[in-house]
Design a protein around this motif. Sequence first.
Motif, PDB file in Angstrom:
ATOM      1  N   UNK A  47       0.754  -1.123   0.122  1.00 34.87           N
ATOM      2  CA  UNK A  47       0.074  -0.086  -0.079  1.00 34.87           C
ATOM      3  C   UNK A  47       1.001   1.295   0.085  1.00 34.87           C
ATOM      4  N   UNK A  48       1.567   1.565   0.931  1.00 32.71           N
ATOM      5  CA  UNK A  48       2.110   2.867   1.072  1.00 32.71           C
ATOM      6  C   UNK A  48       3.466   3.097   0.702  1.00 32.71           C
ATOM      7  N   UNK A  49       4.477   2.087   0.642  1.00 33.78           N
ATOM      8  CA  UNK A  49       5.920   2.488   0.379  1.00 33.78           C
ATOM      9  C   UNK A  49       6.181   2.694  -1.215  1.00 33.78           C
ATOM     10  N   UNK A  50       5.259   2.044  -2.070  1.00 32.14           N
ATOM     11  CA  UNK A  50       5.451   2.308  -3.395  1.00 32.14           C
ATOM     12  C   UNK A  50       5.204   3.681  -3.872  1.00 32.14           C
ATOM     13  N   UNK A  51       4.031   4.086  -3.885  1.00 30.00           N
ATOM     14  CA  UNK A  51       3.399   5.279  -3.986  1.00 30.00           C
ATOM     15  C   UNK A  51       4.426   6.357  -3.548  1.00 30.00           C
ATOM     16  N   UNK A  52       4.823   6.256  -1.985  1.00 31.87           N
ATOM     17  CA  UNK A  52       5.199   7.261  -1.400  1.00 31.87           C
ATOM     18  C   UNK A  52       6.921   7.297  -1.912  1.00 31.87           C
ATOM     19  N   UNK A  53       7.343   6.211  -1.680  1.00 31.96           N
ATOM     20  CA  UNK A  53       8.856   6.318  -2.336  1.00 31.96           C
ATOM     21  C   UNK A  53       8.938   6.752  -3.881  1.00 31.96           C
ATOM     22  N   UNK A  54       7.931   6.349  -4.584  1.00 30.95           N
ATOM     23  CA  UNK A  54       7.996   6.915  -5.791  1.00 30.95           C
ATOM     24  C   UNK A  54       7.806   8.408  -5.795  1.00 30.95           C
ATOM     25  N   UNK A  55       7.178   8.929  -4.879  1.00 28.17           N
ATOM     26  CA  UNK A  55       6.902  10.563  -4.893  1.00 28.17           C
ATOM     27  C   UNK A  55       8.267  11.195  -4.471  1.00 28.17           C
ATOM     28  N   UNK A  56       8.771  10.529  -3.465  1.00 27.19           N
ATOM     29  CA  UNK A  56      10.105  11.159  -2.772  1.00 27.19           C
ATOM     30  C   UNK A  56      11.428  10.960  -4.032  1.00 27.19           C
ATOM     31  N   UNK A  57      11.124  10.022  -4.839  1.00 27.00           N
ATOM     32  CA  UNK A  57      12.073   9.819  -5.990  1.00 27.00           C
ATOM     33  C   UNK A  57      11.863  10.955  -6.974  1.00 27.00           C
ATOM     34  N   UNK A  58      10.571  11.045  -7.309  1.00 25.95           N
ATOM     35  CA  UNK A  58      10.338  12.215  -8.244  1.00 25.95           C
ATOM     36  C   UNK A  58      10.563  13.603  -7.795  1.00 25.95           C
TER      37      UNK A  58
END
Length: 457
Positions: A47-58
């Motif tokens: 749930x959380x890490x994929x979208x959140x880490x992607x946002x941090x990477x972006x």
Amino acid sequence: MSAQTTEEAESGAEDGRADAAARKREQHGWYFYDFACSVYSTSVLTVFLGPYLTAVAKAAADAEGYVHPLGIPVRAGSYFAYAVSASVIVAVLVMPLVGALADRTGRKKPLLAAAAYTGATATAGMFLLGGERYLLGGLLLIVANASLSVSMVLYNAYLPQISTPDERDTVSSRGWAFGYTSGAFVLVLNLVLFQGHDSFGLSEGTAVRICLASAGLWWGAFTIIPLRRLRDRAVVREPGAGPAVSGWKQLVATLKDMRRYPLTLSFLLAYLIYNDGVQTVISQASIYGSEELELEQSTLIVAVLLVQILAVAGALGMGRLAVAYGAKRTILGSLAAWGLTLGAGYFLPARTPVWFFALASMIGLVLGGSQALSRSLFSHLVPAGKEAEYFSAYEMSDRGLSWVGPLVFGLTYQVTGSYRDAIISLVVFFALGFVLLARVPVRRAVEAAGNPVPERV
């Protein structure tokens, strides 16, 4: 019947009841490790890490949308998938060492504790993510994911020791059901926190980081129960084979030994392939929902919660089907359902939560059962006394070699820029796994491993 014979029979019956009671106690403790660690798989990885880490990477990306870990250009949208692949490679390097050490020393429990608390600590450390700390996020993901894989080698190796052959489908399915129950419960708490973050005086990012860290705390707290109830067994060492023998030498010896059981290897090959698809769907579903279908984080949480609830029923229901029809047939049916589900997922319209919920329902009904029955079926194919070594190979199939799917998913997106193309590319894993599993004569495989054959397998 003489009095002595009667006394012996009564004594044997009492011993049998005592053994059954001790076995049930261990089984109940064993269930709770699924209860402890499944929250990581659900709340963090799914749930959380994929979208959140992607946002941090972006946020850390250059003008062209790339980040540069170790100087390598990586599209920010692919970073999470690549980090998952890297964690799997690390697990491959560590699991053979741990599996060999566990079988040579018989000390599964302290090794399980070390792996579990390393993973739980890394997960709790995800509270520190924020801003542009994508490298820290990738590192913590690699440590937590690899630790989970190592702990599951040891956890699964207990299954043939704490259950009789006819109990294993049921015991394995109950373990998965415990895990999905905890995942659902914690997701409800996560949903309350995430949806009401303003009323709690928290930013959305802070709420996500609390949800990530709480999974680590949950994992560590409930691991205490299996550590109290499971027990280590004494081992009989072969001459000259002490615990100092290299784990990699033992892995080579294990693989050579497995050549004596080609049907066990045939099952592992099939499992390696179809489980790669399962693990990739689990880890990448939230990315597909948020980036391609443009769904809100709250919608993704509700969808995964739905998966958890239905997976409990699916795991228990498929466990009953296995009793009636055999584990192999039931798994084959689940693989066909997986393929149809991904095909439907390709055509889902964007910004339409109701169809995503329907897809989540289909996944939930087949997810728990296909994993639980694969584990119990493999336990019948393991020669006695080699549980941790063989389950190390199994775990390398379960998690350790499940880097191909995320890599294919990430590469497909990098080349095409479409998550729809990435998700449909996974159908081949289920189709090929179905064909290979259908060719395995599991009854003969159980006999070849020297184990008693259940009535239905």
